[in-house]
Scaffold this motif. Structure first.
Motif, short mmCIF file in Angstrom:
data_model
loop_
_atom_site.label_atom_id
_atom_site.label_comp_id
_atom_site.label_asym_id
_atom_site.label_seq_id
_atom_site.Cartn_x
_atom_site.Cartn_y
_atom_site.Cartn_z
N MET A 1 0.84 -1.19 0.00
CA MET A 1 0.00 0.00 0.00
C MET A 1 0.87 1.24 0.00
N ASN A 2 0.38 2.28 -0.63
CA ASN A 2 1.05 3.57 -0.60
C ASN A 2 1.03 4.08 0.83
N SER A 3 2.10 4.74 1.25
CA SER A 3 2.22 5.12 2.66
C SER A 3 1.20 6.18 3.09
N THR A 4 0.82 7.12 2.21
CA THR A 4 -0.13 8.16 2.61
C THR A 4 -1.53 7.59 2.85
N PRO A 5 -2.12 6.82 1.93
CA PRO A 5 -3.43 6.22 2.25
C PRO A 5 -3.38 5.30 3.46
N ALA A 6 -2.29 4.57 3.61
CA ALA A 6 -2.15 3.67 4.76
C ALA A 6 -2.10 4.46 6.06
N ALA A 7 -1.37 5.57 6.05
CA ALA A 7 -1.27 6.41 7.25
C ALA A 7 -2.62 7.02 7.61
N VAL A 8 -3.35 7.51 6.61
CA VAL A 8 -4.67 8.09 6.85
C VAL A 8 -5.63 7.01 7.34
N ALA A 9 -5.61 5.85 6.69
CA ALA A 9 -6.48 4.74 7.11
C ALA A 9 -6.15 4.31 8.53
N SER A 10 -4.88 4.28 8.88
CA SER A 10 -4.47 3.91 10.24
C SER A 10 -4.98 4.94 11.24
N ALA A 11 -4.84 6.21 10.94
CA ALA A 11 -5.33 7.26 11.84
C ALA A 11 -6.84 7.15 12.03
N LEU A 12 -7.57 6.95 10.94
CA LEU A 12 -9.03 6.80 11.03
C LEU A 12 -9.40 5.57 11.85
N THR A 13 -8.64 4.50 11.67
CA THR A 13 -8.89 3.26 12.42
C THR A 13 -8.73 3.48 13.91
N PHE A 14 -7.68 4.19 14.31
CA PHE A 14 -7.46 4.41 15.74
C PHE A 14 -8.45 5.42 16.32
N VAL A 15 -8.90 6.39 15.53
CA VAL A 15 -9.97 7.28 15.97
C VAL A 15 -11.24 6.46 16.21
N TRP A 16 -11.55 5.58 15.27
CA TRP A 16 -12.71 4.70 15.37
C TRP A 16 -12.61 3.83 16.63
N LEU A 17 -11.44 3.25 16.83
CA LEU A 17 -11.22 2.42 18.02
C LEU A 17 -11.48 3.22 19.29
N GLY A 18 -10.99 4.43 19.36
CA GLY A 18 -11.21 5.27 20.53
C GLY A 18 -12.68 5.58 20.75
N MET A 19 -13.41 5.81 19.67
CA MET A 19 -14.85 6.07 19.79
C MET A 19 -15.58 4.85 20.35
N VAL A 20 -15.27 3.68 19.83
CA VAL A 20 -15.93 2.45 20.29
C VAL A 20 -15.59 2.19 21.76
N LEU A 21 -14.33 2.31 22.12
CA LEU A 21 -13.94 2.08 23.52
C LEU A 21 -14.61 3.08 24.45
N GLY A 22 -14.60 4.34 24.05
CA GLY A 22 -15.17 5.40 24.89
C GLY A 22 -16.67 5.29 25.06
N ILE A 23 -17.36 4.97 24.00
CA ILE A 23 -18.82 4.92 24.07
C ILE A 23 -19.31 3.56 24.55
N SER A 24 -18.89 2.51 23.91
CA SER A 24 -19.43 1.19 24.24
C SER A 24 -18.97 0.64 25.58
N PHE A 25 -17.73 0.92 25.93
CA PHE A 25 -17.18 0.31 27.14
C PHE A 25 -17.05 1.27 28.32
N LEU A 26 -17.30 2.56 28.10
CA LEU A 26 -17.28 3.52 29.21
C LEU A 26 -18.64 4.19 29.39
N GLU A 27 -19.06 4.93 28.38
CA GLU A 27 -20.30 5.71 28.51
C GLU A 27 -21.51 4.83 28.73
N ALA A 28 -21.67 3.81 27.92
CA ALA A 28 -22.89 2.99 27.98
C ALA A 28 -23.13 2.37 29.35
#
Length: 144
Positions: A1-28
């Motif tokens: 994979m090209n490094s720029t799309p991979a880096a953006v996809a990785s950043a989005l993935t970790f943002v998503w992970l943080g949202m799921v952890l924060g909402i599903s496992f803390l807030e709920a």
């Protein structure tokens, strides 16, 4: 994979992970422990929060899949992105409608103890799988 799309996809993935952890496992689970929060109030808040989370997740999965598709991803990227997308699809198409029907009944005045549902357990199990696949995906993308 090209490094720029991979880096953006990785950043989005970790943002998503943080949202799921924060909402599903803390807030709920914590919202029901707050003083004055009844089951109907907690369900009403949860429905709004999870609707927003699921919209954000849908945007994120589409973006991550599009970014991954721009390159030649390895199996270590394809497997977790596929698992994550499938888990989200099952949650949205199968489990969330069941949870919504149950919360509709409770919000209409039915005693929550009368109608126990395993849908909540399935949702939590799927969230756990999604968290693990997001971790694997984010790490694989960092290495791409």
């Amino acid at each position: 994979m090209n490094s720029t799309p991979a880096a953006v996809a990785s950043a989005l993935t970790f943002v998503w992970l943080g949202m799921v952890l924060g909402i599903s496992f803390l807030e709920a689970p914590l919202k029901f422990r707050a003083p004055g929060v009844t089951i109907p109030v907690g369900l009403g808040i949860g429905r709004i929060v999870f609707r927003a989370l699921n919209i954000a997740e849908t945007v994120l999965v589409l973006a991550v899949v599009a970014l991954v598709a721009t390159g030649t991803p390895t199996t270590s990227v394809v497997v977790p992105v596929t698992v994550t997308a499938l888990v989200l699809a099952v949650q949205l198409a199968v489990v969330r409608p069941r949870l919504n029907r149950r919360s509709d009944a409770v919000l209409a005045g039915e005693d929550p103890a009368l109608r126990r549902s395993r849908a909540h357990l399935y949702y939590v199990a799927l969230e756990t799988v999604k968290v693990l696949s997001l971790i694997a995906l984010g790490c694989a993308l960092l290495s791409a």
